[in-house]
Design an enzyme around this catalytic site. Structure first.
Site, PDB file in Angstrom:
ATOM      1  CD  GLU A  48     -22.649  -0.024  61.757  1.00  0.00           C
ATOM      2  OE1 GLU A  48     -21.761  -0.368  60.952  1.00  0.00           O
ATOM      3  OE2 GLU A  48     -22.419   0.698  62.728  1.00  0.00           O
ATOM      4  CG  ASP A  49     -22.614  -3.774  57.310  1.00  0.00           C
ATOM      5  OD1 ASP A  49     -22.795  -2.678  56.772  1.00  0.00           O
ATOM      6  OD2 ASP A  49     -21.531  -4.116  57.808  1.00  0.00           O
ATOM      7  CB  CYS A  87     -21.143   2.302  56.245  1.00  0.00           C
ATOM      8  SG  CYS A  87     -19.357   2.089  56.328  1.00  0.00           S
TER       9      CYS A  87
END
Length: 631
Positions: A48-49, A87
């Site tokens: 993520e990210d 997201c």
């Protein structure tokens, strides 16, 4: 604006016909299979990210041996982009193969769009073709798809080891180790704050240095978790039959990355490893880089191609692996609402140049957001802005935007020198602007419809009587660029369609044409669309017509309204300064709302109007923060 050659009228009848044909083909076993006659297993390891703070991408401070090793044996994608810099909209596109802005409100962060029941997601299509499909564990699909209905196993138990046998598998594992929330407390490790380089658009402060150091250390930790998962695959004797993807769900989380349509918000990292028997499916030799742009809208078509499954009509991406692989020229990105703040940007890159169009240039880049501002780097940045210690490049974040931005990423990787008005860059500007227009029409971009206004949705927005897209785009261009005349905008204010009136009102807000005050007062009293009245009220306040517009915004911000309208009214109140003071009782009421974004907007504005706000003030409840971190 001339409409390009494409079929925008993908209606229910054509979709049902295509679906029936696809099902019949599958039943006959006539779908194209890879040359070996057997399908590979597919493993997605999603983090993520993440920007490419990775050794294989040339970052000398990064310690990512697992990702680097996959890149040496597989393919590294040099220009891989999420289609949204956050997201939920990004994951909608990954799951469905449909751009989130084609199926509003999926273009907003976070929403619950209706995904047409006539369509199928990639795991449903793979399962119909004989795959065993699992997801462990995050969903965040931004729509009404039921995760338990589309996966064989969804949740913590999702694993290829649940495969009953005899089937190829598609397994997704999601790691939250590098999620934005993990920056809210320092992470110690190999990298210390004194080792990092701070980009020139940020001030060099202790908190920003710590955020960068923590991010590097979290990346290293995540890399180790990937190593464990791959070792598990090898221990199970499945490595030689499995194609491994590692990618991040959107760009990074350091200041001015996540949520923003710059490289740092959209540029991700992705490597794909194919074992020797499947190596022919890679577009380059092992250890080489793929330099053409690829975006996440291409992921679903790619796994379908690897499995020999026909690509349905609504999936508009192109496979980047396998026999149907086709290089692309451009990658497109977008943003609309991010949590409690409305904005509207569209962007395109070819990997060398990035063009950005700002349809809400009257809003600053750096709108305060409760979750984002929990990072101490953002707190430091705003504190320096308030203290007046920033230079022009660093302070730009807190000011309003130009309509268009153009950056040469080779000479200006930090995207500081806007070349939109540079005659030497005119050809690139025109090329990318035209490509973006063509794309927006081709995918039927819903983003011009204010949230909760009639017409949102994949099929609903294709009714040209409700949403004449090319006309709306032209009105929005006139509004946002400031080139619309007072007469054109006043005429638009009387248009029968509310979406056209909304953009005409936005143009009068941006341009401040005082001659339109009478028309705006009439619209404030009589317009039947609350979203239009919000913009009309703010425009009038900017023209020093105060009392009645503030009263209208106060009413629209009350608790008995649809929450997106409440939120739009609260956003307008936020940007009119002390004129919002009479609304304080309603703003304080909003600060107690059960709706997260209404509550956060209300709390922030209450603190500002009461003179209590500081950049380090937590707006979000701690318990709610913990729940958010688990999503």
């Amino acid at each position: 604006m001339k409409q390009p050659n494409f079929n925008p009228h993908l209606n229910r009848r054509t979709v049902l016909g295509a679906a029936a044909s696809l099902a019949a083909t599958a039943a006959q076993g006539a779908l194209a299979r890879p040359s070996s006659g057997k399908c590979p297993n597919i493993l997605w390891i999603v983090s993520e990210d993440n920007n490419p703070y990775v050794g294989a991408y040339g970052d000398k401070l990064a310690h990512t041996p697992t990702i680097d090793g996959l890149a040496r044996k597989g393919a590294l994608f040099r220009h891989i982009y999420s289609n949204a810099p956050v997201c939920a909209p990004s994951r909608f596109g990954i799951l469905t193969g449909v751009y989130p802005e084609s199926c509003a409100p999926a273009n907003h962060m976070r929403a619950n769009a209706h995904f047409p029941k006539e369509f199928q997601t990639y795991p449903e299509l793979l399962r119909a073709a004989g795959y065993f499909c699992t997801n462990n564990t995050k969903t965040d699909y931004n729509c009404d798809v039921k995760p338990e209905a589309i996966w064989d196993v969804q949740g913590p138990q999702g694993h290829w080891r649940k495969n009953p046998g005899g089937k190829p598998f598609m397994a997704v594992f999601n790691y939250e180790t590098t999620h934005e929330s993990r920056l809210f407390q320092p992470t110690q490790g190999r990298v210390t704050p004194d080792m990092v380089a701070i980009p020139p658009f940020l001030p060099d402060t202790p908190a920003i240095r710590q955020d960068f150091a923590s991010y590097y250390n979290l990346m290293e930790k995540m890399d180790g978790e990937l190593a464990q998962r791959i070792a598990e695959l090898e221990a199970d004797g499945l490595a030689e039959d499995t194609i491994i993807f590692h990618y991040s769900d959107n760009g990074g989380v350091l200041p001015r990355s996540k949520r923003y349509c710059y490289e740092d918000g959209l540029a991700c990292e992705m490597v794909v490893y194919a074992p020797p028997k499947w190596r022919h499916l890679l577009p380059v030799a092992p250890g080489r880089k793929v330099t053409s742009p690829v975006s996440f809208i291409d992921l679903a078509p790619t796994v379908l191609a690897l499995a020999g499954v026909a690509q349905p009509a609504q999936m508009v991406g192109k496979p980047f692996l396998g026999p149907r692989a086709a290089p692309k020229t451009y990658a497109f990105g977008m943003r609309n609402r991010m949590d409690e703040r409305y904005d509207f940007q569209r962007t395109v890159t070819d990997g060398r140049w990035r063009y950005i169009r700002n349809y809400m240039p009257h809003r600053p880049w750096g709108q305060h957001q409760a979750f984002e501002w929990l990072a101490k780097g953002y707190q430091d940045w705003e504190s320096a802005h308030r203290a007046g210690t920033l230079n022009a490049d660093q302070d730009r974040f807190f000011h309003t935007k130009p309509f268009e931005e153009l950056y040469d990423l080779n000479s200006d990787p930090h995207e500081l020198r806007n070349l939109a008005a540079d005659p030497a860059a005119r050809a690139q500007m025109e090329r990318l602007s035209k490509a973006l227009n063509t794309h927006m029409v081709a995918i039927n971009d819903n983003g011009f419809i204010p949230e909760a206004m009639a017409g949102e949705g994949y099929f609903e927005s294709r009714d040209r009587k409700t949403y004449p897209l090319t006309q709306v785009m032209e009105m929005a261009r006139l509004a946002a660029s400031g080139t619309g005349s007072e007469a054109q905008l006043v005429e638009g204010l009387n248009h029968p369609l509310p979406v056209m009136r909304y953009w005409a009102a936005t143009g009068l807000l941006i341009g401040g044409q005082h001659g339109a005050k009478a028309a705006l007062l009439t619209a404030l009293a009589k317009d039947g669309a609350d979203q239009v009245r919000v913009v009309v009220a703010e425009a009038l306040i900017r023209m020093d017509e105060i009392d009645e517009p503030v009263r209208v915004l106060t009413v629209l911000a009350a608790q008995d309204k649809v929450w997106p309208v409440q939120l739009q009214a609260l956003n307008a109140l936020t940007y009119i300064g002390d004129h919002a003071r009479p609304a304080l009782p309603v703003v304080q009421q909003a600060a107690q709302s059960e709706q997260e974004y209404v509550r956060n907007a209300g709390r922030y504005l209450s603190a500002v109007l009461e003179g209590k706000y500081t950049p380090s003030m937590p707006i979000m409840d701690f318990e709610r923060l913990i729940r958010r971190m688990k999503v």
